[in-house]
Design an enzyme around this catalytic site. Sequence first.
Site, PDB file in Angstrom:
ATOM      1  N   ARG A   1      -1.590   2.089  -0.268  1.00 57.30           N
ATOM      2  CA  ARG A   1      -2.320   1.615   0.922  1.00 57.30           C
ATOM      3  C   ARG A   1      -2.590   0.124   0.845  1.00 57.30           C
ATOM      4  O   ARG A   1      -2.598  -0.574   1.858  1.00 57.30           O
ATOM      5  CB  ARG A   1      -3.626   2.381   1.083  1.00 57.30           C
TER       6      ARG A   1
ATOM      7  N   GLU B   1      -2.165  17.344   0.245  1.00 58.12           N
ATOM      8  CA  GLU B   1      -2.752  17.014   1.549  1.00 58.12           C
ATOM      9  C   GLU B   1      -2.193  17.965   2.606  1.00 58.12           C
ATOM     10  O   GLU B   1      -1.002  18.269   2.617  1.00 58.12           O
ATOM     11  CB  GLU B   1      -2.412  15.574   1.956  1.00 58.12           C
TER      12      GLU B   1
ATOM     13  N   ARG C   1      -0.196   7.686   6.437  1.00 54.77           N
ATOM     14  CA  ARG C   1      -0.940   7.014   5.366  1.00 54.77           C
ATOM     15  C   ARG C   1      -1.358   7.931   4.221  1.00 54.77           C
ATOM     16  O   ARG C   1      -2.201   7.581   3.405  1.00 54.77           O
ATOM     17  CB  ARG C   1      -2.155   6.275   5.952  1.00 54.77           C
TER      18      ARG C   1
HETATM   19  P1  AMO Z   1     -10.615   9.058  -2.904  1.00 57.62           P
HETATM   20  O1  AMO Z   1     -10.273  10.489  -2.824  1.00 57.62           O
HETATM   21  O2  AMO Z   1     -11.288   8.448  -1.710  1.00 57.62           O
HETATM   22  O3  AMO Z   1     -11.585   8.765  -4.140  1.00 57.62           O
HETATM   23  O4  AMO Z   1      -9.318   8.222  -3.249  1.00 57.62           O
HETATM   24  C1  AMO Z   1      -9.385   6.837  -3.505  1.00 57.62           C
HETATM   25  C2  AMO Z   1      -8.329   6.092  -2.726  1.00 57.62           C
HETATM   26  O5  AMO Z   1      -7.026   6.572  -3.070  1.00 57.62           O
HETATM   27  C3  AMO Z   1      -6.168   6.504  -1.949  1.00 57.62           C
HETATM   28  N1  AMO Z   1      -5.657   7.850  -1.652  1.00 57.62           N
HETATM   29  C4  AMO Z   1      -4.435   8.117  -1.159  1.00 57.62           C
HETATM   30  N2  AMO Z   1      -3.416   7.334  -0.828  1.00 57.62           N
HETATM   31  C5  AMO Z   1      -2.311   7.913  -0.357  1.00 57.62           C
HETATM   32  N3  AMO Z   1      -2.142   9.236  -0.198  1.00 57.62           N
HETATM   33  C6  AMO Z   1      -3.152  10.082  -0.528  1.00 57.62           C
HETATM   34  N4  AMO Z   1      -2.982  11.396  -0.374  1.00 57.62           N
HETATM   35  C7  AMO Z   1      -4.364   9.531  -1.029  1.00 57.62           C
HETATM   36  N5  AMO Z   1      -5.532  10.050  -1.429  1.00 57.62           N
HETATM   37  C8  AMO Z   1      -6.289   9.019  -1.810  1.00 57.62           C
HETATM   38  C9  AMO Z   1      -6.987   5.950  -0.792  1.00 57.62           C
HETATM   39  C10 AMO Z   1      -8.399   6.267  -1.217  1.00 57.62           C
HETATM   40  O6  AMO Z   1      -9.327   5.363  -0.654  1.00 57.62           O
HETATM   41  N6  AMO Z   1     -12.373   9.615  -7.587  1.00 57.62           N
HETATM   42  C11 AMO Z   1     -12.533   8.857  -6.348  1.00 57.62           C
HETATM   43  C12 AMO Z   1     -12.579   7.372  -6.609  1.00 57.62           C
HETATM   44  C13 AMO Z   1     -13.843   6.926  -7.354  1.00 57.62           C
HETATM   45  O7  AMO Z   1     -14.949   7.265  -6.902  1.00 57.62           O
HETATM   46  O8  AMO Z   1     -13.692   6.186  -8.347  1.00 57.62           O
HETATM   47  C14 AMO Z   1     -11.383   9.208  -5.428  1.00 57.62           C
HETATM   48  O9  AMO Z   1     -10.368   9.712  -5.815  1.00 57.62           O
HETATM   49  O10 AMO Z   1      -6.761   4.546  -0.726  1.00 57.62           O
END
Ligand code: AMO
Length: 434
Positions: free
Chosen positions: A408, A213, A219
Amino acid sequence: MQERTYAADADPGTSATVAGWVHEIRDLGGIAFLILRDTTGKIQVKIEKDELDEALVETALDVHRESVLRVEGDVEEEERAPTGVEVTPDDIEVIAPADPELPLDPSGKVDAELPTRLDNRTLDLRKPEVKAIFEIRAEVLRSVREAFRGLDATEINTPKIVATGTEGGTELFPITYFGREAFMNQSPQLFKQLMVGSGLERVFEIGPIFRAEEHNTPRHLNEATSIDFESAFYDHTEAMDACETVVKAAYEGVAENCDDELETLGLDEAFTVPEGDFPRLTYEEAIERINATGELDDVLVWGDDLSTEAEHALGQDVGEHYFITDWPSEIKPFYIKDHDDDAELSTGFDMMHPSMELVSGGQREHRHDHLVEGFEQQGLDPGAFEYYTKMFKYGMPPHAGWGLGGERLVMTMLGLENIREAVIFPRDRQRLSP
Ligand code: AMO
Ligand code: ATP
């Protein structure tokens, strides 16, 4: 190990051997007290200097806070003791002495900043309110697993060292794999999809995801725990139902099994299990509602992603967990299926807590030709994903699923201000150890 009685189980009238950390030392002159702490609570050790063996008194008075002791003695009721019981020692063994200079104060009398706490997690997790977070996190994972089993899903584990990325919005961590370029996996997305076409049909995974990121935020983590679900013969609405079931199960598990931890966190009154169906707003309704709040400088138009401010404005307006459905196809990934009657509109959904996004999901594109076309449209090389697309030629059923951010979920459940509070050893842009 020698027999040991936990502090909470040391009954008056018995003789016991307790073992734990010196939480506090109170030397009042003729009498001194050591408060010993273990995973169940605390117990007072009474050192009456004139009554006890000299060597024993010396051992007791020489120790520093947070040293580990084993104390053998008679347990008696004592209403002036912090927990109503105390031990008069026959024997004290210093198992592991602690340096008098502690990097943080586990008794919580002196506050420490988050970085100091994260650098010294062992000591930090001696604090009941920090330990409570991780007891609750464990209960969340236990309840989530049970809920998945209730949905007849099979737990799988997929590789974390991979050849391709899947989540376009975030950067990959490159690694070297025997001289070849490889990456840490951003999501089990493609692997879980491949399993709905297998004999398993419905799967879940709880595992790490790695995302480089760009920003340090309260978050985002660079290593997070993703709770993933995928099912054959599900459409996006059934996937949303399953998502609601799993999230509610996590709250229910905590409400049922974490009374003490919630009380320690001061949440026993405030904690509520979400009730009723989570409202399902379309993306179009969502942007209308956000615009109507007047909270944003710029009016949102079709095709805009929702900024943090937009999510907050809508979250405040809705005031409970909710879904946003029917996103514009152009801002959802290649694996999300479009509506059959409108190629501009996707079956993708997000599930939101009033303060932030918790879940992304949708129905998947299971038709081989459409899938390959989607890669090309997003500027991805279908050749690099052949291990995935190929399986769509051999009987891939319609399917849907989602990914839920484990930290989260815990963070929003407990109202933590920083996602790092929900991870024992978080990884962020500055933090690679411990
Ligand atoms: P996405 O990228 O929205 O979807 O990720 C899904 C959920 O994972 C959590 N998340 C994180 N939490 C903390 N730090 C991060 N860097 C981070 N990135 C993601 C969030 C987010 O909503 N493959 C799809 C899912 C799918 O369609 O099944 C995906 O990865 O809560
Ligand atoms: P000093 O030399 O300071 O007079 P002492 O041996 O006379 O010490 P006490 O007068 O019995 O000790 O107690 C000192 C303080 O410790 C008092 O405030 C008393 O209330 C408290 N105290 C004594 N026994 C206990 C106990 N078992 N648990 C908690 N507090 C105690």
